[in-house]
Design a protein around this motif. Structure first.
Motif, mmCIF file in Angstrom:
data_model
loop_
_atom_site.group_PDB
_atom_site.id
_atom_site.type_symbol
_atom_site.label_atom_id
_atom_site.label_comp_id
_atom_site.label_asym_id
_atom_site.label_seq_id
_atom_site.Cartn_x
_atom_site.Cartn_y
_atom_site.Cartn_z
ATOM 1 N N PHE A 182 -28.988 -37.302 60.483
ATOM 2 C CA PHE A 182 -27.639 -37.107 61.004
ATOM 3 C C PHE A 182 -27.742 -36.388 62.346
ATOM 4 N N GLU A 183 -26.921 -36.781 63.313
ATOM 5 C CA GLU A 183 -26.895 -36.113 64.611
ATOM 6 C C GLU A 183 -25.527 -35.504 64.873
ATOM 7 N N LEU A 184 -25.546 -34.293 65.424
ATOM 8 C CA LEU A 184 -24.321 -33.562 65.760
ATOM 9 C C LEU A 184 -24.136 -33.641 67.271
ATOM 10 N N PHE A 185 -23.007 -34.167 67.682
ATOM 11 C CA PHE A 185 -22.741 -34.335 69.115
ATOM 12 C C PHE A 185 -21.244 -34.208 69.374
ATOM 13 N N ILE A 186 -20.902 -34.084 70.645
ATOM 14 C CA ILE A 186 -19.499 -33.969 71.059
ATOM 15 C C ILE A 186 -19.081 -35.292 71.692
ATOM 16 N N ARG A 187 -18.025 -35.887 71.170
ATOM 17 C CA ARG A 187 -17.593 -37.194 71.690
ATOM 18 C C ARG A 187 -17.061 -37.096 73.112
ATOM 19 N N HIS A 188 -16.159 -36.116 73.335
ATOM 20 C CA HIS A 188 -15.516 -35.978 74.643
ATOM 21 C C HIS A 188 -15.494 -34.502 75.027
ATOM 22 N N LEU A 189 -15.738 -34.206 76.294
ATOM 23 C CA LEU A 189 -15.612 -32.836 76.766
ATOM 24 C C LEU A 189 -14.131 -32.458 76.833
ATOM 25 N N PRO A 190 -13.795 -31.194 76.594
ATOM 26 C CA PRO A 190 -12.408 -30.770 76.781
ATOM 27 C C PRO A 190 -11.954 -31.054 78.216
ATOM 28 N N THR A 191 -10.665 -31.232 78.396
ATOM 29 C CA THR A 191 -10.099 -31.523 79.713
ATOM 30 C C THR A 191 -10.542 -30.486 80.744
ATOM 31 N N ASP A 192 -11.003 -30.974 81.883
ATOM 32 C CA ASP A 192 -11.449 -30.148 83.013
ATOM 33 C C ASP A 192 -12.726 -29.367 82.727
ATOM 34 N N PHE A 193 -13.458 -29.753 81.702
ATOM 35 C CA PHE A 193 -14.786 -29.190 81.464
ATOM 36 C C PHE A 193 -15.814 -30.199 81.954
ATOM 37 N N GLY A 194 -16.731 -29.758 82.823
ATOM 38 C CA GLY A 194 -17.771 -30.648 83.303
ATOM 39 C C GLY A 194 -19.036 -30.587 82.476
ATOM 40 N N ARG A 212 -19.557 -27.973 88.190
ATOM 41 C CA ARG A 212 -19.143 -26.622 87.804
ATOM 42 C C ARG A 212 -17.705 -26.304 88.190
ATOM 43 N N GLN A 213 -17.079 -27.100 89.025
ATOM 44 C CA GLN A 213 -15.730 -26.762 89.484
ATOM 45 C C GLN A 213 -14.741 -26.789 88.326
ATOM 46 N N LEU A 214 -13.697 -25.976 88.437
ATOM 47 C CA LEU A 214 -12.764 -25.764 87.330
ATOM 48 C C LEU A 214 -11.762 -26.891 87.152
ATOM 49 N N HIS A 215 -11.510 -27.638 88.201
ATOM 50 C CA HIS A 215 -10.524 -28.722 88.119
ATOM 51 C C HIS A 215 -11.178 -30.044 88.498
ATOM 52 N N SER A 216 -10.942 -31.062 87.686
ATOM 53 C CA SER A 216 -11.473 -32.405 87.919
ATOM 54 C C SER A 216 -12.959 -32.388 88.251
ATOM 55 N N PRO A 217 -13.784 -31.800 87.374
ATOM 56 C CA PRO A 217 -15.224 -31.753 87.660
ATOM 57 C C PRO A 217 -15.843 -33.148 87.648
ATOM 58 N N GLN A 218 -16.892 -33.295 88.420
ATOM 59 C CA GLN A 218 -17.624 -34.563 88.470
ATOM 60 C C GLN A 218 -18.699 -34.523 87.387
ATOM 61 N N LEU A 219 -18.653 -35.460 86.461
ATOM 62 C CA LEU A 219 -19.570 -35.436 85.330
ATOM 63 C C LEU A 219 -20.962 -35.895 85.741
ATOM 64 N N VAL A 220 -21.962 -35.256 85.160
ATOM 65 C CA VAL A 220 -23.342 -35.677 85.370
ATOM 66 C C VAL A 220 -23.547 -37.046 84.719
ATOM 67 N N THR A 221 -24.279 -37.913 85.387
ATOM 68 C CA THR A 221 -24.542 -39.242 84.860
ATOM 69 C C THR A 221 -25.419 -39.164 83.611
ATOM 70 N N VAL A 222 -24.984 -39.808 82.549
ATOM 71 C CA VAL A 222 -25.783 -39.918 81.332
ATOM 72 C C VAL A 222 -26.052 -41.406 81.103
ATOM 73 N N ASN A 223 -27.287 -41.816 81.321
ATOM 74 C CA ASN A 223 -27.679 -43.216 81.155
ATOM 75 C C ASN A 223 -28.083 -43.495 79.714
ATOM 76 N N ILE A 224 -27.951 -44.738 79.308
ATOM 77 C CA ILE A 224 -28.437 -45.190 78.011
ATOM 78 C C ILE A 224 -29.693 -46.000 78.262
ATOM 79 N N SER A 225 -30.776 -45.632 77.615
ATOM 80 C CA SER A 225 -32.045 -46.316 77.879
ATOM 81 C C SER A 225 -31.970 -47.775 77.433
ATOM 82 N N PRO A 226 -32.754 -48.650 78.054
ATOM 83 C CA PRO A 226 -32.780 -50.054 77.620
ATOM 84 C C PRO A 226 -33.129 -50.207 76.147
#
Length: 449
Positions: free
Chosen positions: A35-47, A416-430
């Motif tokens: 079983f894996e524990l993960f977060i589906r979506h970040l809270p609003t305005d959390f980068g 790190r910005q508090l409003h509309s942060p730019q999310l780090v790219t998370v790639n899915i491996s082939p």
């Protein structure tokens, strides 16, 4: 309704127990499950999020067991009338014997990345879900808020955790204090939490003392003098009646050599204007600000030129936006599994996070399979428990705090910005993409239309 270590195993949702009983009835309870524990979506305005709570999760797993009285209490409910006797024997003799992979506490993580994976007999891996989610979701939320506050306040500011009275429970207040300290706060007012963690509690005084002593001894100054007499290093709360007038009177005493004042606290009013006035009157005295502060308000106070040295943060640190961590089956007896539910689909298989950097900043993450080889990236998930035994002592609070600070510093400024942060790219491996495609096909072929 108090919680002790002996209660851990019953602190779960009923369906964990009914599923474990069903597994036992079907003869699959000992099949190896992941079983894996993960977060589906970040809270609003959390980068980003700061992973926290692993120490308590591992402590729980090491103490996982059912007593005779607990089993009798479950039997007395009448809910389990039809389950096989083997289920009760399983609970009576069972302890956690699995493996745990996890990212270290204080690590910056993003959506859909496993913070933790449990590999254990199916019944064990199922029963521990509720407690693991409770401690990791909550502490990750507090640690992330604390890290954002530290990032905004800067290295020089002192941060005090004041959230005990607003935390969702006494147990929650202890976890909140720990998570805040681990993520960069200097101290907590929670005496039990501080002493358990080997820290010194920190605090000031309340309006009640000023009002009580002023009423009985004749003036606010008498209240200040009394408190300072017994606690000369503690800040005085000066906004009970008239903040500026109190600061003026204290300034006369300081300038006249009658008192050495360590600090004053402002808990209401226009904190920017008041802090500037107090600073002009008491230039060598630390100013503590409190009163519904969070990272947004602290950023505003700083931008407006507030003269504040110490921030006391409570309600908005220990409450607020939830972290929606989930715990999902990804593999059973070597067979990858996944959910296809709309909006809640999961990736199959046991996974690893591979992180790459560029100029000391996180460049991108790749979510891949545990069997993949790193191509220069750093694998984040580490084996922390084997056969139910911790492999290393828990990290110290100081070590986690330093790791948190380094993790935040490694994030791009836009993340790190508090409003509309730019999310780090998370790639899915082939390889993970291919496994997902094949698993979907297998699921489709097993569905009866």
């Amino acid at each position: 309704m108090n919680l002790s270590v002996e209660d851990y195993s019953l602190l779960t949702d009923l369906y964990q127990l009914t599923m474990a009983a069903c597994y036992t009835g079907e003869g699959v309870e000992t099949k190896r499950a992941s079983f894996e524990l993960f977060i589906r979506h970040l809270p609003t305005d959390f980068g980003y999020l700061i992973a926290m709570g692993l120490a308590q999760a591992l402590d729980y797993l090491q103490n996982f067991r059912f007593s005779g009285s607990q089993i009798a209490a479950l039997q007395a409910t009448g809910i389990f009338t039809h389950v096989p006797d083997r289920f009760w024997l399983l609970l009576e003799s069972g302890i956690f014997t699995g493996d745990v992979w996890a990212v270290p506490e204080g690590t910056a993580v993003f959506a859909n990345q496993p913070l933790l994976r449990v590999e254990a007999p199916l019944w064990q891996a199922q029963l521990v879900e509720t407690y693991l989610l409770n401690t990791i979701n909550y502490q990750t939320l507090i640690a992330t808020r604390a890290a954002r506050i530290r990032d905004v306040a800067g290295e020089e500011a002192k941060l005090l955790e004041f959230g005990t009275r607003r935390a969702f429970s006494p147990q929650g207040s202890l976890w909140a204090a720990r998570a805040a300290l681990a993520a960069g706060f200097n101290a907590t007012s929670n005496v039990l939490a501080a002493l358990q963690l080997g820290e010194k509690p920190s605090g000031t005084m309340a309006h009640a003392l000023v009002m009580a002593l002023a009423a009985m001894e004749g003036s606010e100054d008498e209240a200040f003098a009394a408190f300072h007499r017994y606690f000369p290093g503690a800040p005085l709360l000066i906004d009970t009646y008239d903040t500026v007038a109190a600061a003026q009177r204290l300034a006369k005493k300081v300038n006249g050599g009658e008192i050495e004042l360590a600090g004053v606290r402002l808990d209401s009013g226009d904190l920017v204007a008041l802090s500037k006035q107090v600073r002009s009157l008491l230039p060598g005295v630390s100013i503590v600000a409190s009163g519904d502060l969070d990272e947004i308000e602290i950023a505003r106070l700083k931008a407006a030129g507030g003269e504040i040295d110490i921030y006391g943060v409570g309600t908005k640190l220990v409450t607020g936006k939830p972290v929606n961590g989930v715990y999902k089956l990804v593999d059973i007896e070597g067979i990858p599994v996944m959910k296809k539910s709309q909006g809640k689909a999961t990736y199959p298989g046991r996974k690893q996070i591979f992180r790459s950097w560029e100029r000391d900043k996180i460049k991108a993450d790749t979510l891949g399979l545990i069997t993949e080889k790193s191509l220069g990236e750093k694998p984040l998930l580490q084996l922390v428990m084997k056969d139910g035994k911790q492999l290393q002592p828990p990290a110290t609070l100081a070590a986690i705090r330093q790791h948190t600070i380094a993790s935040v510093a490694s994030l791009p400024a836009a993340t790190r910005q508090l409003h509309s942060p730019q999310l780090v790219t998370v790639n899915i491996s082939p390889a993970l993409q291919e496994l997902t495609t094949q698993t979907k096909k297998r699921i489709h072929n097993t569905i009866v239309y």
